[in-house]
Design a protein around this motif. Structure first.
Motif, PDB file in Angstrom:
ATOM      1  N   THR A  78      61.271  30.686  35.023  1.00  0.00           N
ATOM      2  CA  THR A  78      60.894  29.647  36.001  1.00  0.00           C
ATOM      3  C   THR A  78      61.447  29.970  37.388  1.00  0.00           C
ATOM      4  O   THR A  78      60.710  29.972  38.377  1.00  0.00           O
ATOM      5  N   GLU A  79      62.729  30.239  37.451  1.00  0.00           N
ATOM      6  CA  GLU A  79      63.367  30.537  38.747  1.00  0.00           C
ATOM      7  C   GLU A  79      63.110  31.978  39.170  1.00  0.00           C
ATOM      8  O   GLU A  79      63.044  32.277  40.361  1.00  0.00           O
ATOM      9  N   LEU A  80      62.966  32.868  38.187  1.00  0.00           N
ATOM     10  CA  LEU A  80      62.707  34.272  38.514  1.00  0.00           C
ATOM     11  C   LEU A  80      61.405  34.420  39.290  1.00  0.00           C
ATOM     12  O   LEU A  80      61.333  35.186  40.260  1.00  0.00           O
ATOM     13  N   PHE A  81      60.365  33.700  38.891  1.00  0.00           N
ATOM     14  CA  PHE A  81      59.080  33.796  39.568  1.00  0.00           C
ATOM     15  C   PHE A  81      59.193  33.364  41.031  1.00  0.00           C
ATOM     16  O   PHE A  81      58.519  33.915  41.908  1.00  0.00           O
ATOM     17  N   LYS A  82      60.054  32.388  41.292  1.00  0.00           N
ATOM     18  CA  LYS A  82      60.276  31.948  42.682  1.00  0.00           C
ATOM     19  C   LYS A  82      60.935  33.059  43.488  1.00  0.00           C
ATOM     20  O   LYS A  82      60.600  33.282  44.654  1.00  0.00           O
ATOM     21  N   GLU A  83      61.880  33.742  42.851  1.00  0.00           N
ATOM     22  CA  GLU A  83      62.557  34.851  43.529  1.00  0.00           C
ATOM     23  C   GLU A  83      61.595  36.011  43.767  1.00  0.00           C
ATOM     24  O   GLU A  83      61.690  36.708  44.784  1.00  0.00           O
ATOM     25  N   CYS A  84      60.657  36.211  42.839  1.00  0.00           N
ATOM     26  CA  CYS A  84      59.672  37.284  42.995  1.00  0.00           C
ATOM     27  C   CYS A  84      58.786  37.037  44.211  1.00  0.00           C
ATOM     28  O   CYS A  84      58.408  37.968  44.930  1.00  0.00           O
ATOM     29  N   LYS A  85      58.442  35.780  44.454  1.00  0.00           N
ATOM     30  CA  LYS A  85      57.640  35.436  45.636  1.00  0.00           C
ATOM     31  C   LYS A  85      58.403  35.765  46.913  1.00  0.00           C
ATOM     32  O   LYS A  85      57.828  36.221  47.898  1.00  0.00           O
ATOM     33  N   LYS A  86      59.715  35.553  46.900  1.00  0.00           N
ATOM     34  CA  LYS A  86      60.539  35.854  48.075  1.00  0.00           C
ATOM     35  C   LYS A  86      60.542  37.356  48.382  1.00  0.00           C
ATOM     36  O   LYS A  86      60.624  37.761  49.546  1.00  0.00           O
ATOM     37  N   LEU A  87      60.456  38.166  47.328  1.00  0.00           N
ATOM     38  CA  LEU A  87      60.458  39.622  47.523  1.00  0.00           C
ATOM     39  C   LEU A  87      59.311  40.070  48.410  1.00  0.00           C
ATOM     40  O   LEU A  87      59.426  41.048  49.161  1.00  0.00           O
ATOM     41  N   ASN A  88      58.181  39.368  48.304  1.00  0.00           N
ATOM     42  CA  ASN A  88      56.974  39.760  49.035  1.00  0.00           C
ATOM     43  C   ASN A  88      56.670  38.866  50.224  1.00  0.00           C
ATOM     44  O   ASN A  88      55.580  38.923  50.792  1.00  0.00           O
ATOM     45  N   ALA A  89      57.637  38.037  50.612  1.00  0.00           N
ATOM     46  CA  ALA A  89      57.403  37.065  51.687  1.00  0.00           C
ATOM     47  C   ALA A  89      56.973  37.717  52.996  1.00  0.00           C
ATOM     48  O   ALA A  89      56.113  37.199  53.713  1.00  0.00           O
ATOM     49  N   ASP A  90      57.553  38.866  53.309  1.00  0.00           N
ATOM     50  CA  ASP A  90      57.242  39.552  54.570  1.00  0.00           C
ATOM     51  C   ASP A  90      56.342  40.768  54.376  1.00  0.00           C
ATOM     52  O   ASP A  90      56.189  41.578  55.299  1.00  0.00           O
ATOM     53  N   CYS A  91      55.767  40.894  53.196  1.00  0.00           N
ATOM     54  CA  CYS A  91      54.942  42.070  52.894  1.00  0.00           C
ATOM     55  C   CYS A  91      53.499  41.856  53.353  1.00  0.00           C
ATOM     56  O   CYS A  91      52.819  40.935  52.886  1.00  0.00           O
ATOM     57  N   THR A  92      53.031  42.694  54.264  1.00  0.00           N
ATOM     58  CA  THR A  92      51.647  42.606  54.742  1.00  0.00           C
ATOM     59  C   THR A  92      50.774  43.727  54.163  1.00  0.00           C
ATOM     60  O   THR A  92      49.551  43.667  54.252  1.00  0.00           O
ATOM     61  N   ASP A  93      51.415  44.723  53.576  1.00  0.00           N
ATOM     62  CA  ASP A  93      50.702  45.844  52.951  1.00  0.00           C
ATOM     63  C   ASP A  93      50.592  45.572  51.451  1.00  0.00           C
ATOM     64  O   ASP A  93      51.592  45.589  50.728  1.00  0.00           O
ATOM     65  N   LYS A  94      49.387  45.313  50.970  1.00  0.00           N
ATOM     66  CA  LYS A  94      49.169  44.960  49.572  1.00  0.00           C
ATOM     67  C   LYS A  94      49.680  46.037  48.626  1.00  0.00           C
ATOM     68  O   LYS A  94      50.170  45.738  47.529  1.00  0.00           O
ATOM     69  N   SER A  95      49.577  47.304  49.039  1.00  0.00           N
ATOM     70  CA  SER A  95      49.997  48.411  48.174  1.00  0.00           C
ATOM     71  C   SER A  95      51.511  48.436  47.958  1.00  0.00           C
ATOM     72  O   SER A  95      51.996  49.080  47.018  1.00  0.00           O
ATOM     73  N   LYS A  96      52.252  47.753  48.839  1.00  0.00           N
ATOM     74  CA  LYS A  96      53.709  47.743  48.720  1.00  0.00           C
ATOM     75  C   LYS A  96      54.235  46.464  48.076  1.00  0.00           C
ATOM     76  O   LYS A  96      55.450  46.268  47.957  1.00  0.00           O
ATOM     77  N   LYS A  97      53.325  45.611  47.641  1.00  0.00           N
ATOM     78  CA  LYS A  97      53.724  44.361  47.003  1.00  0.00           C
ATOM     79  C   LYS A  97      54.405  44.644  45.671  1.00  0.00           C
ATOM     80  O   LYS A  97      53.919  45.423  44.851  1.00  0.00           O
ATOM     81  N   ILE A  98      55.549  44.017  45.461  1.00  0.00           N
ATOM     82  CA  ILE A  98      56.300  44.200  44.220  1.00  0.00           C
ATOM     83  C   ILE A  98      55.772  43.208  43.189  1.00  0.00           C
ATOM     84  O   ILE A  98      55.806  41.996  43.397  1.00  0.00           O
ATOM     85  N   THR A  99      55.267  43.716  42.090  1.00  0.00           N
ATOM     86  CA  THR A  99      54.643  42.874  41.076  1.00  0.00           C
ATOM     87  C   THR A  99      55.662  42.371  40.050  1.00  0.00           C
ATOM     88  O   THR A  99      56.764  42.922  39.928  1.00  0.00           O
ATOM     89  N   ILE A 100      55.254  41.346  39.310  1.00  0.00           N
ATOM     90  CA  ILE A 100      56.086  40.842  38.212  1.00  0.00           C
ATOM     91  C   ILE A 100      56.317  41.954  37.188  1.00  0.00           C
ATOM     92  O   ILE A 100      57.413  42.092  36.633  1.00  0.00           O
ATOM     93  N   ASN A 101      55.297  42.770  36.956  1.00  0.00           N
ATOM     94  CA  ASN A 101      55.409  43.887  36.011  1.00  0.00           C
ATOM     95  C   ASN A 101      56.551  44.817  36.409  1.00  0.00           C
ATOM     96  O   ASN A 101      57.372  45.209  35.570  1.00  0.00           O
ATOM     97  N   THR A 102      56.618  45.150  37.694  1.00  0.00           N
ATOM     98  CA  THR A 102      57.670  46.044  38.176  1.00  0.00           C
ATOM     99  C   THR A 102      59.042  45.408  38.021  1.00  0.00           C
ATOM    100  O   THR A 102      60.006  46.062  37.604  1.00  0.00           O
TER     101      THR A 102
END
Length: 307
Positions: free
Chosen positions: A39-63
């Protein structure tokens, strides 16, 4: 009853069927399920990509999940091993590694699924892991997988020959190269020359398909609507462990607050299936792994330091 279709195994299916058959014939599997509250991990995962504008560099849940499992393996190095076992002589040797190579099933551009080796994932940051996975997918688009898999199959056959498995070698060569509907067709002539002129930096080679130190399959990414969890999965020898990451599912869960009071809450739970080779490991060997996962899921903000 009428036969409506006959499908001949290609080299990819041959390799999978052979390896999984060897797994179930030789390995006494023991499995367990770890229910991760994400539950909380998914929120943190969203923060990882908050400033990401390049889709190819988006960190996925899988990673992120691969990284978490790698952290668990660091705490339980016995789970990141290869086993050499001679049943006739009752002799066994465990080989430990200073790195974690993840065998990871990947859907290829052709729609086929093939397990690729993501090297040294334990020492990579989340951004480096993302780049490595993307680069493997890029090179797969330029690759003739029949050719790559034949290289791997031939290498395994020759290794078997060196180990004295002469009959096995003869059977494999007969099964793959005798003319007929089961013959494995590889490139030849100008097509072969053209293909192998592609730099190895732009295509997959047997180095990318060879055995890792463990296997991680993300079943949730294949079917996000999954209900329940994988009950059993094969360990590919000589590996001693395999993991299945299932889909995140809403569940009524007992939650204990800071005052020790229990309540029922709807939480997001992601089951993780763990399979071990019981010849090499006991359930107690998995405890350090699970304790490390407990620490991470209880304090998921730690993933920000992994970026």
């Amino acid at each position: 009853m009428a036969l409506i279709k006959e499908e001949i195994f290609g080299i990819a299916r041959k390799i999978v069927s052979n390896m999984t058959s060897e797994s179930w014939e030789n390995i006494p599997h023991a499995t367990m399920t770890y229910d991760a509250d994400v539950t909380e991990l998914f929120k943190e995962c969203k923060k990882l990509n908050a400033d990401c504008t390049d889709k190819s560099k988006k960190i996925t849940i899988n990673t992120v999940m691969i990284k978490i499992l790698c952290e668990g393996l660091k705490a339980a190095p016995k789970m990141n091993t290869h086993l050499v076992f001679n049943r006739k002589l009752v002799r066994g040797t465990l080989k430990y590694f200073d790195h974690i190579d993840v065998s990871m099933p990947m859907i290829l551009p052709s729609g086929e699924m093939m397990t690729v080796n993501m090297h040294d994932m334990g020492n990579k940051t989340l951004s480096e892991m993302t780049a490595a996975i993307n680069d493997t997918a890029r090179r797969a688009k330029n690759s003739n997988m029949e050719e790559v898999m034949f290289e791997v199959s031939l290498d395994n056959t020759l290794t078997g020959l060196k180990q004295g498995k002469i009959l096995q070698t003869v059977r494999r060569l007969y099964g793959s190269k005798m003319p007929g509907k089961h013959m494995v067709k590889t490139l030849s002539g100008s097509e072969k020359k053209k293909y192998y002129s592609i730099p190895v930096s732009d295509r997959l080679t047997k180095h990318d398909i060879e055995q890792g130190t463990t296997t991680i399959s993300n079943l949730g990414s294949i079917y996000r609507e999954q209900k329940g969890a994988c009950a059993l999965l094969e360990i590919i020898p000589p590996q001693t462990t395999a993991f299945a990451v299932n889909s995140a599912q809403k569940r009524a869960t007992v939650v204990t607050d800071e005052n020790g009071k229990d309540s029922i809450d709807v939480r997001l739970i992601m089951p993780i299936t763990i399979a071990i080779d019981h010849r090499a490991l006991d359930y107690g060997d998995v405890v350090p792994f699970m304790r490390r996962l407990d620490e991470i899921f209880e304090n998921p903000s730690v993933i920000q330091s992994w970026k």
